[in-house]
Design a protein around this motif. Structure first.
Motif, short mmCIF file in Angstrom:
data_model
loop_
_atom_site.label_atom_id
_atom_site.label_comp_id
_atom_site.label_asym_id
_atom_site.label_seq_id
_atom_site.Cartn_x
_atom_site.Cartn_y
_atom_site.Cartn_z
N LEU A 71 -52.43 -20.70 -18.64
CA LEU A 71 -51.05 -20.89 -19.10
C LEU A 71 -50.67 -22.36 -19.05
O LEU A 71 -51.42 -23.19 -18.50
N ASP A 72 -49.53 -22.68 -19.61
CA ASP A 72 -48.99 -24.04 -19.56
C ASP A 72 -47.99 -24.10 -18.42
O ASP A 72 -46.88 -23.57 -18.54
N PRO A 73 -48.33 -24.71 -17.30
CA PRO A 73 -47.43 -24.68 -16.13
C PRO A 73 -46.12 -25.41 -16.37
O PRO A 73 -45.13 -25.13 -15.67
N GLN A 74 -46.10 -26.30 -17.32
CA GLN A 74 -44.87 -27.04 -17.58
C GLN A 74 -43.78 -26.15 -18.17
O GLN A 74 -42.59 -26.41 -17.96
N HIS A 75 -44.17 -25.12 -18.88
CA HIS A 75 -43.19 -24.29 -19.58
C HIS A 75 -43.16 -22.84 -19.10
O HIS A 75 -42.40 -22.04 -19.62
N ALA A 76 -44.00 -22.49 -18.14
CA ALA A 76 -44.02 -21.13 -17.61
C ALA A 76 -43.04 -21.01 -16.45
O ALA A 76 -42.58 -22.01 -15.89
N GLN A 77 -42.71 -19.78 -16.10
CA GLN A 77 -41.89 -19.54 -14.92
C GLN A 77 -42.70 -19.84 -13.65
O GLN A 77 -43.93 -19.71 -13.64
N GLN A 78 -41.99 -20.23 -12.58
CA GLN A 78 -42.69 -20.63 -11.37
C GLN A 78 -43.56 -19.51 -10.81
O GLN A 78 -44.67 -19.75 -10.34
N GLN A 79 -43.08 -18.27 -10.85
CA GLN A 79 -43.88 -17.15 -10.35
C GLN A 79 -45.15 -16.96 -11.18
O GLN A 79 -46.20 -16.60 -10.64
N GLN A 80 -45.05 -17.20 -12.48
CA GLN A 80 -46.23 -17.11 -13.34
C GLN A 80 -47.24 -18.19 -12.97
O GLN A 80 -48.46 -17.95 -12.96
N VAL A 81 -46.74 -19.39 -12.68
CA VAL A 81 -47.63 -20.49 -12.29
C VAL A 81 -48.32 -20.15 -10.97
O VAL A 81 -49.52 -20.36 -10.81
N GLN A 82 -47.57 -19.60 -10.03
CA GLN A 82 -48.15 -19.21 -8.74
C GLN A 82 -49.28 -18.20 -8.93
O GLN A 82 -50.35 -18.32 -8.32
N ALA A 83 -49.05 -17.22 -9.76
CA ALA A 83 -50.07 -16.19 -9.99
C ALA A 83 -51.30 -16.78 -10.66
O ALA A 83 -52.44 -16.44 -10.33
N ALA A 84 -51.09 -17.71 -11.59
CA ALA A 84 -52.21 -18.30 -12.33
C ALA A 84 -53.06 -19.18 -11.43
O ALA A 84 -54.30 -19.10 -11.45
N VAL A 85 -52.44 -20.04 -10.62
CA VAL A 85 -53.22 -20.95 -9.79
C VAL A 85 -53.88 -20.21 -8.62
O VAL A 85 -54.90 -20.66 -8.09
N ALA A 86 -53.31 -19.07 -8.25
CA ALA A 86 -53.92 -18.28 -7.17
C ALA A 86 -55.30 -17.76 -7.57
O ALA A 86 -56.11 -17.43 -6.70
N ARG A 87 -55.57 -17.69 -8.87
CA ARG A 87 -56.87 -17.21 -9.35
C ARG A 87 -57.90 -18.32 -9.40
O ARG A 87 -59.08 -18.06 -9.66
N LEU A 88 -57.49 -19.57 -9.17
CA LEU A 88 -58.41 -20.70 -9.22
C LEU A 88 -59.07 -20.91 -7.86
O LEU A 88 -58.42 -20.78 -6.82
N GLY A 89 -60.34 -21.29 -7.90
CA GLY A 89 -61.09 -21.48 -6.67
C GLY A 89 -61.23 -22.94 -6.28
O GLY A 89 -60.61 -23.84 -6.87
N ARG A 90 -62.10 -23.19 -5.32
CA ARG A 90 -62.25 -24.52 -4.75
C ARG A 90 -62.68 -25.57 -5.77
O ARG A 90 -62.33 -26.74 -5.66
N SER A 91 -63.45 -25.16 -6.77
CA SER A 91 -63.91 -26.13 -7.77
C SER A 91 -62.75 -26.71 -8.58
O SER A 91 -62.89 -27.76 -9.21
N ALA A 92 -61.60 -26.03 -8.56
CA ALA A 92 -60.43 -26.50 -9.30
C ALA A 92 -59.59 -27.51 -8.52
O ALA A 92 -58.62 -28.03 -9.05
N VAL A 93 -59.95 -27.78 -7.27
CA VAL A 93 -59.13 -28.66 -6.42
C VAL A 93 -58.88 -30.03 -7.06
O VAL A 93 -57.73 -30.49 -7.10
N PRO A 94 -59.89 -30.75 -7.55
CA PRO A 94 -59.59 -32.05 -8.17
C PRO A 94 -58.61 -31.94 -9.34
O PRO A 94 -57.69 -32.76 -9.46
N GLY A 95 -58.80 -30.94 -10.20
CA GLY A 95 -57.88 -30.77 -11.31
C GLY A 95 -56.47 -30.46 -10.86
O GLY A 95 -55.49 -30.99 -11.40
N LEU A 96 -56.35 -29.58 -9.88
CA LEU A 96 -55.03 -29.25 -9.33
C LEU A 96 -54.36 -30.49 -8.74
O LEU A 96 -53.17 -30.74 -8.97
N PHE A 97 -55.14 -31.25 -7.97
CA PHE A 97 -54.58 -32.40 -7.28
C PHE A 97 -54.09 -33.46 -8.26
O PHE A 97 -52.95 -33.93 -8.16
#
Length: 294
Positions: free
Chosen positions: A125-151
């Motif tokens: 999803l696009d976190p800039q335009h999604a609801q905060q709860q949707q963003v939380q659910a989406a990033v919760a599915r990401l694992g450790r390899s996503a840490v640099p991108g998240l950061f």
């Protein structure tokens, strides 16, 4: 010599070319693959640079090279992260204190590179335009390899918002940026010398309580960042002074933190030399404007 052995040898020698042809890999893609070790070496050398003018003048060429390589390989997650991290470092170190409008545009570019890297990790999803709860659910599915991108996405996003702090709609996005960084805290708190804790030190320390600030939380996050970095990342003290000490009108602490940064050699940890020289430059600027803050 046995003819079958000759044919087998020729087939073995040609196998890499056959595989290359079958994979559809172009010469330009090969150039990208060959350039990545050079980029890694260049960034390592840049991090050790103590001459800020030299670093400032060299970084745009490096960023243009990365963007050129991305034109040939636009879904390369490593190149996307190099771009996000590079634009963040250049803008934070050399642009935002002098030209906020230009900094806003560069942080926007940085954010989109980071977001593209997250999409390669599976963010759907696009976190800039999604609801905060949707963003939380989406990033919760990401694992450790996503840490640099998240950061780096969260860091670039927060700075982009900061450059537009007079726009309430943009400020409202900050909570979603924090969602990404909270996932970093959960997956790898030590990433980038405790950078996620530093993020939240600023997040809670840079605002009054009526606007969501929390000075106790800010202090705890700054202290954790200090422990994780071993006191070697000067930006911890600089941001503590700029956001928490200034916000709480603690002038003595403001001076103590900044003068401590200026008293130490920037290259005491060689791989942090450039970050620490940038921190020292920001410390001098803050001290020069001290009377405006207190």
């Amino acid at each position: 010599m046995n003819l079958n052995r000759i044919r087998a040898g020729l087939l073995l020698a040609a196998l890499p070319l056959i595989l290359l042809f079958l994979s559809g890999c172009s010469m330009n893609r090969l150039a990208v693959i060959g350039a990545e070790p050079i980029l890694v070496g260049g960034q390592s050398a840049m991090y050790r640079e103590t001459d800020l003018k030299l670093a400032r003048d060299a970084m745009p060429a490096q960023l243009m090279l990365i963007q050129g390589l991305l034109q040939e390989d636009p879904h390369n997650p490593r190149l996307l992260l190099y771009a996000a991290r590079g634009f963040y470092g250049y803008t934070f170190g050399f642009v935002e204190d002098h030209d906020r409008r230009r900094a806003s545009k560069l942080y926007e570019r940085c954010f989109h590179y980071g977001l593209a890297a997250l999409r390669e990790e599976g963010l759907d999803l696009d976190p800039q335009h999604a609801q905060q709860q949707q963003v939380q659910a989406a990033v919760a599915r990401l694992g450790r390899s996503a840490v640099p991108g998240l950061f780096w996405t969260a860091s670039c996003w927060a700075k982009w918002i900061d450059m537009n702090r007079d726009d309430p709609a943009r400020v409202a996005e900050l909570g979603r940026a924090a969602v990404l960084m909270r996932r970093v805290l959960k997956l790898d708190e030590g990433y980038f010398h405790g950078g996620a804790d530093l993020f939240f030190g600023v997040y809670y320390g840079g605002r009054p309580p009526m606007l969501g600030g929390d000075y106790r939380k800010a202090r705890r996050y700054f202290e954790r960042a200090e422990r994780i970095s071993g006191g070697k990342l000067f930006l911890v003290d600089v941001l503590y002074a700029e956001y928490l000490a200034r916000q709480t009108q603690n002038r003595a602490l403001f001076e103590k933190k900044l003068r401590s940064v200026l008293s130490r050699p920037a290259d005491e940890v060689p791989d942090l030399a450039l970050f620490n020289r940038i921190a020292q430059a920001k410390a001098r600027r803050l001290l020069a404007h001290e009377k405006d803050y207190f």
